[in-house]
Design an enzyme around this catalytic site. Sequence first.
Site, short mmCIF file in Angstrom:
data_model
loop_
_atom_site.label_atom_id
_atom_site.label_comp_id
_atom_site.label_asym_id
_atom_site.label_seq_id
_atom_site.Cartn_x
_atom_site.Cartn_y
_atom_site.Cartn_z
N TYR A 116 -3.43 -5.75 15.59
CA TYR A 116 -3.41 -4.93 14.37
C TYR A 116 -3.01 -3.51 14.75
CZ TYR A 116 -4.88 -8.09 10.69
OH TYR A 116 -4.90 -9.09 9.74
N PHE A 117 -1.79 -3.16 14.41
CA PHE A 117 -1.27 -1.87 14.81
C PHE A 117 -1.64 -0.75 13.83
CE2 PHE A 117 2.43 -3.55 17.65
CZ PHE A 117 1.49 -4.11 18.50
N ASP A 118 -2.49 -1.05 12.83
CA ASP A 118 -3.06 0.01 12.02
C ASP A 118 -4.34 0.55 12.66
OD1 ASP A 118 -4.23 -2.49 11.49
OD2 ASP A 118 -4.88 -1.92 9.49
N ARG A 150 0.84 -1.20 0.00
CA ARG A 150 0.00 0.00 0.00
C ARG A 150 0.88 1.25 0.00
NH1 ARG A 150 -2.62 -4.42 2.32
NH2 ARG A 150 -4.54 -4.79 1.15
N HIS A 164 -5.93 -10.90 -3.70
CA HIS A 164 -5.03 -9.73 -3.59
C HIS A 164 -3.99 -9.77 -4.70
CE1 HIS A 164 -6.64 -8.03 0.10
NE2 HIS A 164 -6.68 -9.25 0.63
N TRP A 221 -0.56 -2.84 8.58
CA TRP A 221 -1.06 -2.57 7.23
C TRP A 221 -0.98 -1.06 7.00
CZ3 TRP A 221 -1.47 -6.95 4.70
CH2 TRP A 221 -1.72 -8.12 5.42
N THR A 222 -0.60 -0.66 5.80
CA THR A 222 -0.16 0.73 5.63
C THR A 222 -1.06 1.58 4.73
OG1 THR A 222 1.34 0.07 3.83
CG2 THR A 222 2.24 0.10 6.08
N ASP A 259 -5.80 -15.07 2.12
CA ASP A 259 -6.92 -14.40 2.78
C ASP A 259 -7.79 -13.65 1.78
OD1 ASP A 259 -4.70 -12.59 2.39
OD2 ASP A 259 -5.85 -11.10 3.50
N GLU A 260 -8.99 -13.38 2.19
CA GLU A 260 -9.92 -12.50 1.49
C GLU A 260 -9.93 -12.74 -0.03
OE1 GLU A 260 -9.88 -8.64 4.46
OE2 GLU A 260 -8.36 -8.73 2.89
N ASP A 303 0.51 -7.24 -3.26
CA ASP A 303 -0.92 -7.06 -2.97
C ASP A 303 -1.56 -6.39 -4.17
OD1 ASP A 303 -3.46 -6.63 -1.46
OD2 ASP A 303 -2.20 -7.18 0.23
N TRP A 308 -5.80 -14.41 12.12
CA TRP A 308 -6.01 -12.97 12.18
C TRP A 308 -7.45 -12.55 12.40
CZ3 TRP A 308 -8.72 -9.63 8.82
CH2 TRP A 308 -9.27 -10.23 7.68
#
Length: 755
Positions: A416-418, A161, A262, A466-467, A324-325, A190, A391
């Site tokens: 999750y540090f975002d 990102r 992704h 996540w950024t 994932d996703e 991603d 997660w």
Amino acid sequence: MRRFLIMFSALFSTVFHAQKKPDLIPYPQSVIMQEGRFVIPETLILNDQLPKEETEYFKKRLGSRIKFQSSSKTEKVHVMYMPVPQPKIPIDPEGDKESYFIDISPKRIFISSNTRQGYFLALQTLIQLFEEHREDGEIPAMEIQDQPKFAWRGMHLDVSRHFFNVDEVKQYIDYLAMYKLNTFHWHLTDDQGWRIEIKKYPKLTQIGSKRKESMTGAYVDNTFDGKPYGPYFYTQEQIKEVVKYAGQRHITVVPEIEMPGHALAALSAYPGLACTKGPFESATKWGVFDDVFCPKEETFTFLENVLDEVIALFPSQYIHIGGDECPKTRWKECAHCQELIKKNNLKDEHGLQSYFIHRIEKYVNSKGRKIIGWDEILEGGLAPNAAVMSWTGVNGGIEAAKSGHFAVMTPGAYCYFDHYQGDPQSEPNAFGGFTPLDKVYSYNPIPAELNAEQSKYILGVQANLWTEYIPDFKQVEYMIFPRLMALSEVGWGTADPKNYKEFENRVIGQFKVLDRMKVNYAKSIYNISGKVLPAGNGIAYELTVSQNPEGIRYTTDGTEPSMDSQVYQGPIAVSKSLTVKSAYFEDGKLKSAVSSQEFTISKTTGKKITLEQQPSENYSFGGAFTLVDGITGNTRQLGKTWLGFQGKDVVATIDLGQKTSFSEVYFNTLENKGSWIHLAKSAQIFVSDDNKNFKIIKEIGKDEIQNAKGKIKLNVGNQNSKYIKIKIENAGIIPAGNPGADSKAWLFVDEIGIN
């Protein structure tokens, strides 16, 4: 035990000082304070037989103010040999490679370890002690015997990102090393960018490493900066450089190559790997997209070739393959995918995902490596040797461990540090959620559902960064510090949530080190934290701060707080709609951000409320009471003022205490389809006098909710009842054409009031 000895000539101090707990993070398994103090001399004399790389690191960390000499002469180092100390705590043979022993006496310091890795970890402890006592110049005498509880202590960094250069990645690795983390999870690909050079497929970086613009602001704003981003990627030589650098700090780099979802950046370069013809481009939005890798032979050949080059660059045991996703929309519409499902007797598209992961795992295993993936790789059955990174909650880790698979625990609610780490109103824009320092510190990676044997499959713990909303490295620092310290102690196995305040004091001690390093850490713990409490027939607003609470000043008339404002002496009674503004002052000066909280009072505020189904742990701050706490959630900040439910209806019953007259009911829901958040499908209002027999008084459908944009105000006629029940129906399965199609929709709900 192999012995590494550090011996320093020093002045002898016979004065015994009252000892306080050292500001060590993570705190060691055993610290025994002794009499006397080691006086730090101008020149430290080190035994010349110490491991070179680790010792050079030690010198570099402290060398700006201390001189070093090496010597093997007995008269200078005084002691050449130290017998292995009798363990005062049990040593786990599996973790012995990271165990160490330090003996600090008034004359000298010894370090013992079996391995260079243990020696390096001991140096981190010693560096912290030198930093803590750089002002007084004397380190208290003590014995430290230590080893970690968990083998995997990790931090993740998303460079797709937003991209961070090699020097910044190295700095990130240094931060991990400082606090004894040993795994760096590098998220390299991603939808928004492919960041690793693959020589066989040059278009991945020629095309996939850039995007035409980037989303800015909150997701609901749907705004873009109009600026081309990239090309940004790491050459294979740069990858080798980072891997070597991490190895010198005894940190394993685990690469992540996302599949089967992704994948937009890869498909923009090689559209033939998709189910549809394209064209594709790297995503400019954040979120989840329908176009994914198509499970055809051409795709598997491509991924195997990519993995060949990745495996050659990274010596890690595990290769992270994402998983994932992955929306199933394209697979459902793809003739090849449907034929593959029939040919292999797969149940459905989830079975096809399992087929995909099994094939990739078999190939990675053939190269002598193992795969690890996000917990969606459990869909359709877990590949035989795969490990799970849990997660979405803890259930993925529990399922993996119970079936004999290793798991790394990284639940969004804690790791999750975002997410926001302080009051969202005074924090930079973040992805969502609310994960303050104390919540990270409270996490136990071993789920209560596992027995002792199953618990052995929990490899450890990791936090993820996540950024999407982290455009530069200064913001990276802000989001990881000080939460990285809490993660460190959780992973080491010495976190004690009952004594959080003591840990917080050690964190504040560590801030001095970060200040000297010019790290842009978050000072959220200095800011005032507010919590709404039920009080009698209403609510009260409790304010807390990490310092002396007598320094809190507040107002309730909308003016800015000053030293002349009211002194906080206890929870503030809130009986009418108002705004509480508060701040912390020290020595007459403002020391915190000004916190502002608006309250809107209704007849439900502070009343007893129950929920038939509980919210997701990621969005559950305050529990059911959040819906009647008088605070209206900010639509741009999915922090602590919303409750989030994935795939669940909200059924809330409020006990008004006595028969109460009202004619209006209001509540808020949210729409943010990029994050899978959909407005409610319907809502029903019921009343009762006995909490058993309810009658419906109002019902609205999807169109009315859409027209109101989720801000619902309903005229329900003249009512007079003791109980009110509100059922808000989740949108269900996300329909095709939307991000996250075929997945369970999120329903976010806020304040429920009546007038």
